[in-house]
Motif scaffolding. Structure first.
Motif, short mmCIF file in Angstrom:
data_model
loop_
_atom_site.label_atom_id
_atom_site.label_comp_id
_atom_site.label_asym_id
_atom_site.label_seq_id
_atom_site.Cartn_x
_atom_site.Cartn_y
_atom_site.Cartn_z
N GLN A 190 3.42 -0.22 30.27
CA GLN A 190 2.99 0.77 31.26
C GLN A 190 3.41 2.18 30.85
OE1 GLN A 190 0.98 0.59 33.83
NE2 GLN A 190 1.30 2.77 34.32
N LEU A 191 4.66 2.33 30.41
CA LEU A 191 5.14 3.64 29.97
C LEU A 191 4.34 4.15 28.78
CD1 LEU A 191 9.05 3.60 30.21
CD2 LEU A 191 7.42 4.79 31.68
N SER A 192 4.00 3.26 27.86
CA SER A 192 3.22 3.64 26.69
C SER A 192 1.85 4.16 27.10
CB SER A 192 3.06 2.45 25.74
OG SER A 192 4.32 2.02 25.26
N LYS A 193 1.25 3.49 28.07
CA LYS A 193 -0.05 3.94 28.58
C LYS A 193 0.07 5.34 29.19
CE LYS A 193 -3.63 2.75 31.98
NZ LYS A 193 -4.02 1.81 33.07
N GLU A 194 1.12 5.56 29.97
CA GLU A 194 1.34 6.86 30.61
C GLU A 194 1.58 7.95 29.57
OE1 GLU A 194 4.52 6.42 33.38
OE2 GLU A 194 3.47 4.89 34.57
N VAL A 195 2.35 7.61 28.53
CA VAL A 195 2.65 8.59 27.48
C VAL A 195 1.38 8.99 26.75
CG1 VAL A 195 3.78 8.90 25.23
CG2 VAL A 195 5.07 7.96 27.16
#
Length: 288
Positions: free
Chosen positions: A265-270
């Motif tokens: 999820q964090l990777s997608k947001e980044v």
């Protein structure tokens, strides 16, 4: 982590840049809790090029403010002191080390893209950890590798030798730098930041991001940047100058307390935020 050879090499550079007087004064004010927004705004406005850059960057999609910011004082109120400090410091450093070599072996634009993504990831991780200074953490990530640029400019032939060695032997660039120089970019970046009287957390994040457990007092700071750097390399955003995924420090990763689903999820947001953040990079790279 500093050693005599590093200090000797850098002290021989007569042109090693100091922070411009206005920038140094602005950063001193920003680090003083008693400074007022009016004082900071007046100091920034003394340098027309700096003021223009602050306003352009404040109005970029990276910050996403719906109304146009037309004055420095309004930018300070809307964005807050940490974001203003980020704009001032990042634009000064990126422009101050903007000389590019003609051989193109070390891609400066790809380097800053990696650094920017690392800053975004570091900020996300700091929020995950419940830290309140997430905008300050962004700068830790953005500048974590800037010692590489110093080496590329002032010791170009040796640095390119290290870059090529890392690619040939498929070893991290920091390891190849030790073979060539006897020190690496993290020590160079930290030494210069100390010279500029930058905040200690920023200095230690840069100095220990490859070995976060080397200094107990800096473990949390360095672990965030270490993990952010690793995750950015996994996403292949930009380039740190080598193609080798660095070893992940298990203690640092454990400190993050992050699951595989949360990483996804964090990777997608980044990635989504990075698409907007390239405008930030475009603005701070512009020379006046």
């Amino acid at each position: 982590m500093e050693n005599r050879e590093l200090k000797k090499k850098l002290s021989a550079i007569k042109q090693l840049p100091a922070l411009p007087r206005v920038v140094s004064h602005v950063l001193q004010l920003l680090q003083n809790p008693d400074s007022t927004a009016h004082e900071i705004g007046a100091a920034i406005s003394q340098d027309q090029a700096l003021a223009s850059k602050v306003l352009r960057t404040a109005n970029s999609a990276f910050y996403g403010f719906p109304r146009k910011i037309t004055t420095i004082n309004y930018a300070i109120v809307v964005l807050g002191l940490n974001n203003i400090k980020n704009i001032v410091l990042s634009s000064t450093i990126i422009n101050g080390f903007s000389t590019s070599s003609s051989d193109g072996i070390f891609d400066r634009r790809a380097f800053w893209e990696h650094s920017l993504a690392c800053g975004i990831f570091a900020r996300k991780l700091s929020v995950h950890l419940g830290m309140k200074n997430s905008e300050e953490v962004f700068m830790w990530g953005l500048l974590h590798d800037f010692g590489k640029v110093v080496l590329d400019i002032y010791f170009h032939e040796e640095f390119i030798q290290a870059v090529e060695l890392s690619r040939t032997e498929q070893t991290p660039l920091s390891t190849a730098e030790f073979e060539v120089f006897g020190f690496n970019h993290s020590g160079v970046g930290a030494l210069l930041l100390r010279k500029w009287s930058m905040p200690l957390p920023l200095v230690k994040a840069v100095e220990y991001h490859h070995q976060p457990d080397q200094d107990h007092s800096a473990f949390r700071i360095a672990s965030i940047v270490h993990a952010a750097d690793y995750l950015c390399r996994r996403l292949a955003i930009g380039s740190g100058g080598d193609g080798t995924l660095p070893a992940l420090n298990k203690k640092a990763w454990k400190l993050m307390g992050i699951s595989a689903d949360e990483v996804k999820q964090l990777s997608k947001e980044v990635l989504e935020e990075f698409a907007l953040a390239t405008e930030f990079l475009n603005e701070v790279e512009k020379a006046e």
